[in-house]
Design an enzyme around this catalytic site. Structure first.
Site, short mmCIF file in Angstrom:
data_model
loop_
_atom_site.label_atom_id
_atom_site.label_comp_id
_atom_site.label_asym_id
_atom_site.label_seq_id
_atom_site.Cartn_x
_atom_site.Cartn_y
_atom_site.Cartn_z
N CYS A 59 36.60 78.81 149.30
CA CYS A 59 38.02 78.46 149.35
C CYS A 59 38.89 79.58 148.79
CB CYS A 59 38.28 77.17 148.57
SG CYS A 59 38.01 77.34 146.78
N THR A 60 38.26 80.70 148.45
CA THR A 60 38.95 81.80 147.76
C THR A 60 40.27 82.18 148.40
OG1 THR A 60 36.71 82.65 147.40
CG2 THR A 60 38.55 84.08 146.79
#
Length: 384
Positions: free
Chosen positions: A97-98
């Site tokens: 999800c960076t």
């Protein structure tokens, strides 16, 4: 006469269920510490992990310590070929999800770590050509994925999965609605191969409080520093804002420094007013409430009553308010408490902490999926 509402999919398609005597073969892409496996084993013992894909060496150490070190790790997903993979019933892919999360730079899915989801799509196309598609896909990610900035890309991903023969069912679920005292919203997508219906689990009442997850004896290093304590108790007037007016510690004789009607009308009513980015400029926290301790004045939802805010990877963003030793105080959560708040059994934590530092244990909790939520998702697809 009672009106009954029927979902059109209930009429058109049968509800998908794995037969209870079917041995489920699961593959965990971006496996992390194996929260997917932990959830499935609560639902059925009739399953096998046929492989994982993970490159974080510390997560791999925890996974191998907690589970079976003989489970094959296929490594970097971009290097896996469909012809290498065994028969799979459930493929999970909680891709990074960076580049989606508001806590990051929100670069999106193009040529980023979050863009590794396209490697999952590539593998699915290869598996289709081999007539070896998994029966079920389970995706989890931050809710930013389904919001304005990224929804178009996500819709394109859904369309591609549908073109492979799946039906997608998507919903935002919150951990606090599945028995865990953490406000943690995530988007889940269950994709079923063929003409089947899937129903997400119903919410269940929250019976636990944040204090139920706390250790009895905690090292002083987890408590806020004197510098931060002074931040809350500072009496300097800054254009009408006095931080000390918003922190009400208990005195040695167990009597509140100030009697106020904000929380109650007894001298022992105690609370902390924490700075918050809302209209009032503060929120009130009492014994056992979760609070932001990193830049609270810039955030909404600074206080969660009897719950904790979404756990992050550092372990320094959230804390708990406690009435101890004659005064109100604030401390960080311990690594064990964070793992408990991810729904992870303590037996797994004990194994993981033998091979990893506290910093990595915090990170692994923050990167994980709340096991209880996944458990309920899996229960809806397996015959009881």
């Amino acid at each position: 006469m009672t009106e009954v509402q029927t979902n059109i999919f209930d009429v058109l398609y049968p509800t998908f269920k794995f037969p209870k005597d079917h041995k489920i073969r699961m593959f965990e892409c971006f496996s992390g510490i194996g929260c997917q496996k932990m959830a499935l084993e609560r639902v059925t013992k009739n399953f096998e992990i046929v492989g994982i894909s993970e490159i974080d060496k510390y997560a791999i150490k925890s996974y191998q310590s907690m589970h079976d070190e003989n489970i094959k790790n296929y490594g970097d997903i971009s290097k896996i070929q469909g012809k290498e993979l065994p028969k799979i019933d459930i493929l999970t892919y909680s891709f990074p999800c960076t580049d989606l999360s508001k806590a990051g730079k929100q670069k999106g899915l193009n040529n980023t770590r979050s863009g590794l989801v396209y490697e999952v799509l590539r593998l699915l196309h290869e598996l289709k050509s081999l007539d070896n598609l998994p029966k079920v896909l389970v995706m989890e990610n931050v809710i930013d994925l389904v919001q304005i900035k990224f929804i178009k890309q996500f819709n394109e991903i859904q369309k591609e999965i549908e073109d492979l023969g799946y039906k997608n069912y998507t919903q935002i679920l919150n951990a606090k609605d599945f028995g865990v005292a953490q406000t943690r919203e995530r988007v889940f997508m269950v994709s079923i191969l063929g003409e089947y219906n899937y129903k997400f689990p119903e919410k269940i009442p929250l019976a636990k409080r944040l204090k139920d997850y706390l250790e009895n004896n905690v090292d002083e290093k987890y408590y806020i520093s004197e510098k931060l304590y002074k931040y809350f108790t500072d009496t300097k007037n800054r254009n009408g804002f006095v931080r000390g007016d918003r922190f009400k510690p208990i005195t040695e004789n167990d009597i509140a420094c100030t009697i106020t009607t904000s929380s109650g009308n007894r001298s022992t009513d105690n609370f902390i007013k924490t700075p918050s980015a809302n209209l009032k400029g503060y929120e009130i926290a009492s014994d056992g409430d979760g609070v932001y301790i990193n830049r609270p004045h810039q955030k909404r939802g600074t206080v969660q009553k009897n719950m904790i805010q979404t756990l992050k990877t550092s372990g320094t963003d959230v804390g708990v308010v406690l009435q101890e030793n004659g005064r109100m105080n604030i401390r960080k959560l311990t690594p064990l408490e964070c793992w408990r708040l991810m729904g992870i059994d303590e037996k797994y934590f004990e194994k993981a902490r033998q091979v990893n530092s506290n910093a990595q244990l915090y990170k692994q909790a923050g990167n994980g999926i709340v096991v209880d939520v996944l458990e309920h998702i899996f229960r809806e697809m397996i015959e009881r």
